[in-house]
Design a protein around this motif. Structure first.
Motif, PDB file in Angstrom:
ATOM      1  N   ILE A 157       0.863  -1.175   0.000  1.00 23.12           N
ATOM      2  CA  ILE A 157       0.000   0.000   0.000  1.00 23.12           C
ATOM      3  C   ILE A 157       0.903   1.230   0.000  1.00 23.12           C
ATOM      4  CG2 ILE A 157      -1.721   1.327   1.281  1.00 23.12           C
ATOM      5  CD1 ILE A 157      -2.630  -1.370   2.518  1.00 23.12           C
ATOM      6  N   VAL A 158       0.700   2.113  -0.972  1.00 25.28           N
ATOM      7  CA  VAL A 158       1.460   3.359  -1.056  1.00 25.28           C
ATOM      8  C   VAL A 158       0.491   4.496  -0.751  1.00 25.28           C
ATOM      9  CG1 VAL A 158       2.808   4.858  -2.553  1.00 25.28           C
ATOM     10  CG2 VAL A 158       3.020   2.371  -2.761  1.00 25.28           C
ATOM     11  N   ASN A 159       0.781   5.258   0.297  1.00 24.73           N
ATOM     12  CA  ASN A 159      -0.094   6.338   0.737  1.00 24.73           C
ATOM     13  C   ASN A 159       0.596   7.681   0.477  1.00 24.73           C
ATOM     14  OD1 ASN A 159      -1.521   8.282   2.187  1.00 24.73           O
ATOM     15  ND2 ASN A 159      -2.103   6.846   3.787  1.00 24.73           N
ATOM     16  N   PRO A 160       0.239   8.355  -0.633  1.00 27.63           N
ATOM     17  CA  PRO A 160       0.902   9.615  -0.957  1.00 27.63           C
ATOM     18  C   PRO A 160       0.455  10.780  -0.078  1.00 27.63           C
ATOM     19  CG  PRO A 160      -0.781   9.148  -2.564  1.00 27.63           C
ATOM     20  CD  PRO A 160      -0.715   7.955  -1.658  1.00 27.63           C
ATOM     21  N   ILE A 161      -0.638  10.621   0.641  1.00 27.42           N
ATOM     22  CA  ILE A 161      -1.090  11.686   1.529  1.00 27.42           C
ATOM     23  C   ILE A 161      -0.222  11.723   2.791  1.00 27.42           C
ATOM     24  CG2 ILE A 161      -3.024  12.517   2.938  1.00 27.42           C
ATOM     25  CD1 ILE A 161      -4.853  11.308   0.731  1.00 27.42           C
ATOM     26  N   GLU A 162       0.069  10.555   3.343  1.00 27.23           N
ATOM     27  CA  GLU A 162       0.905  10.482   4.548  1.00 27.23           C
ATOM     28  C   GLU A 162       2.385  10.277   4.230  1.00 27.23           C
ATOM     29  OE1 GLU A 162      -0.569   7.742   7.443  1.00 27.23           O
ATOM     30  OE2 GLU A 162      -2.606   8.532   7.311  1.00 27.23           O
ATOM     31  N   GLY A 163       2.705   9.957   2.977  1.00 22.22           N
ATOM     32  CA  GLY A 163       4.106   9.728   2.602  1.00 22.22           C
ATOM     33  C   GLY A 163       4.663   8.449   3.178  1.00 22.22           C
ATOM     34  N   LYS A 164       3.847   7.390   3.154  1.00 20.43           N
ATOM     35  CA  LYS A 164       4.258   6.114   3.733  1.00 20.43           C
ATOM     36  C   LYS A 164       3.944   4.958   2.803  1.00 20.43           C
ATOM     37  CE  LYS A 164       3.851   7.456   8.534  1.00 20.43           C
ATOM     38  NZ  LYS A 164       5.261   7.442   8.845  1.00 20.43           N
ATOM     39  N   CYS A 165       4.747   3.901   2.934  1.00 24.74           N
ATOM     40  CA  CYS A 165       4.493   2.632   2.267  1.00 24.74           C
ATOM     41  C   CYS A 165       4.270   1.588   3.353  1.00 24.74           C
ATOM     42  CB  CYS A 165       5.682   2.200   1.418  1.00 24.74           C
ATOM     43  SG  CYS A 165       5.996   3.259   0.018  1.00 24.74           S
ATOM     44  N   LEU A 166       3.331   0.700   3.116  1.00 24.69           N
ATOM     45  CA  LEU A 166       3.057  -0.384   4.051  1.00 24.69           C
ATOM     46  C   LEU A 166       3.090  -1.680   3.264  1.00 24.69           C
ATOM     47  CD1 LEU A 166       2.300  -1.246   6.911  1.00 24.69           C
ATOM     48  CD2 LEU A 166      -0.069  -0.772   6.355  1.00 24.69           C
ATOM     49  N   LEU A 167       4.009  -2.558   3.613  1.00 25.98           N
ATOM     50  CA  LEU A 167       4.197  -3.819   2.913  1.00 25.98           C
ATOM     51  C   LEU A 167       3.804  -4.968   3.836  1.00 25.98           C
ATOM     52  CD1 LEU A 167       5.312  -5.337   0.403  1.00 25.98           C
ATOM     53  CD2 LEU A 167       7.493  -5.442   1.628  1.00 25.98           C
ATOM     54  N   THR A 218      11.989   4.396  -2.855  1.00 20.74           N
ATOM     55  CA  THR A 218      10.870   5.313  -2.685  1.00 20.74           C
ATOM     56  C   THR A 218      11.292   6.774  -2.732  1.00 20.74           C
ATOM     57  OG1 THR A 218      11.004   5.295  -0.273  1.00 20.74           O
ATOM     58  CG2 THR A 218       9.645   3.587  -1.289  1.00 20.74           C
ATOM     59  N   THR A 219      12.520   7.050  -3.119  1.00 19.34           N
ATOM     60  CA  THR A 219      12.989   8.432  -3.131  1.00 19.34           C
ATOM     61  C   THR A 219      12.268   9.287  -4.184  1.00 19.34           C
ATOM     62  OG1 THR A 219      14.825   7.864  -4.593  1.00 19.34           O
ATOM     63  CG2 THR A 219      15.272   7.868  -2.227  1.00 19.34           C
ATOM     64  N   ALA A 220      11.735   8.670  -5.209  1.00 16.43           N
ATOM     65  CA  ALA A 220      11.037   9.427  -6.256  1.00 16.43           C
ATOM     66  C   ALA A 220       9.560   9.651  -5.925  1.00 16.43           C
ATOM     67  CB  ALA A 220      11.154   8.707  -7.589  1.00 16.43           C
ATOM     68  N   LEU A 221       9.079   9.064  -4.856  1.00 15.34           N
ATOM     69  CA  LEU A 221       7.679   9.237  -4.477  1.00 15.34           C
ATOM     70  C   LEU A 221       7.516  10.561  -3.727  1.00 15.34           C
ATOM     71  CD1 LEU A 221       6.865   5.625  -3.220  1.00 15.34           C
ATOM     72  CD2 LEU A 221       6.451   6.604  -5.488  1.00 15.34           C
ATOM     73  N   TYR A 222       6.382  11.175  -3.891  1.00 11.97           N
ATOM     74  CA  TYR A 222       6.146  12.456  -3.219  1.00 11.97           C
ATOM     75  C   TYR A 222       4.747  12.507  -2.638  1.00 11.97           C
ATOM     76  CZ  TYR A 222       3.930  13.497  -7.703  1.00 11.97           C
ATOM     77  OH  TYR A 222       3.153  13.447  -8.821  1.00 11.97           O
ATOM     78  N   LEU A 236       5.640  -4.179   7.243  1.00 17.21           N
ATOM     79  CA  LEU A 236       6.749  -3.242   7.328  1.00 17.21           C
ATOM     80  C   LEU A 236       6.239  -1.882   6.879  1.00 17.21           C
ATOM     81  CD1 LEU A 236       9.932  -2.681   7.460  1.00 17.21           C
ATOM     82  CD2 LEU A 236       9.827  -2.986   4.995  1.00 17.21           C
ATOM     83  N   GLU A 237       6.460  -0.870   7.690  1.00 16.70           N
ATOM     84  CA  GLU A 237       6.067   0.488   7.330  1.00 16.70           C
ATOM     85  C   GLU A 237       7.325   1.302   7.069  1.00 16.70           C
ATOM     86  OE1 GLU A 237       4.118   4.239   9.592  1.00 16.70           O
ATOM     87  OE2 GLU A 237       2.954   2.386   9.672  1.00 16.70           O
ATOM     88  N   ALA A 238       7.311   2.067   5.977  1.00 14.13           N
ATOM     89  CA  ALA A 238       8.463   2.899   5.635  1.00 14.13           C
ATOM     90  C   ALA A 238       7.980   4.256   5.144  1.00 14.13           C
ATOM     91  CB  ALA A 238       9.302   2.231   4.555  1.00 14.13           C
ATOM     92  N   ASP A 239       8.703   5.289   5.527  1.00 12.35           N
ATOM     93  CA  ASP A 239       8.424   6.630   5.016  1.00 12.35           C
ATOM     94  C   ASP A 239       8.971   6.746   3.605  1.00 12.35           C
ATOM     95  OD1 ASP A 239       7.261   7.575   7.401  1.00 12.35           O
ATOM     96  OD2 ASP A 239       9.232   8.011   8.238  1.00 12.35           O
ATOM     97  N   PHE A 240       8.380   7.636   2.805  1.00 12.00           N
ATOM     98  CA  PHE A 240       8.931   7.914   1.486  1.00 12.00           C
ATOM     99  C   PHE A 240      10.381   8.347   1.671  1.00 12.00           C
ATOM    100  CE2 PHE A 240       4.845   9.094  -1.070  1.00 12.00           C
ATOM    101  CZ  PHE A 240       4.323   7.850  -0.811  1.00 12.00           C
ATOM    102  N   GLY A 241      11.251   7.851   0.825  1.00 11.69           N
ATOM    103  CA  GLY A 241      12.675   8.129   0.924  1.00 11.69           C
ATOM    104  C   GLY A 241      13.446   6.977   1.527  1.00 11.69           C
TER     105      GLY A 241
END
Length: 63
Positions: free
Chosen positions: A14-24, A57-61, A37-42
């Motif tokens: 799950i990629v959440n561009p509003i919160e800037g997080k990925c959840l795998l 995830t560095t290119a995600l905003y 696993l939760e990770a912040d963009f970047g």
């Protein structure tokens, strides 16, 4: 997500561009995933076997 775990899909991302997080989610077992696993963009998101890759995830905003 329940159907993906039941089907044995090894990863659910799950990629959440509003919160800037990925959840795998990983390790499907029945109707649930046993690991997450939760990770912040970047931050890198490691995806194990059978894919064996790292999601950059560095290119995600956020927006």
């Amino acid at each position: 997500m329940k159907k993906y775990a039941q089907a044995g899909i090894p990863y659910y991302l799950i990629v959440n561009p509003i919160e800037g997080k990925c959840l795998l989610y990983s390790l499907p077992s029945g109707a649930h995933y046993r690991a997450s696993l939760e990770a912040d963009f970047g931050e890198p998101v490691p995806i194990g076997a059978p894919i064996d890759a790292t999601l950059d995830t560095t290119a995600l905003y956020t927006y």
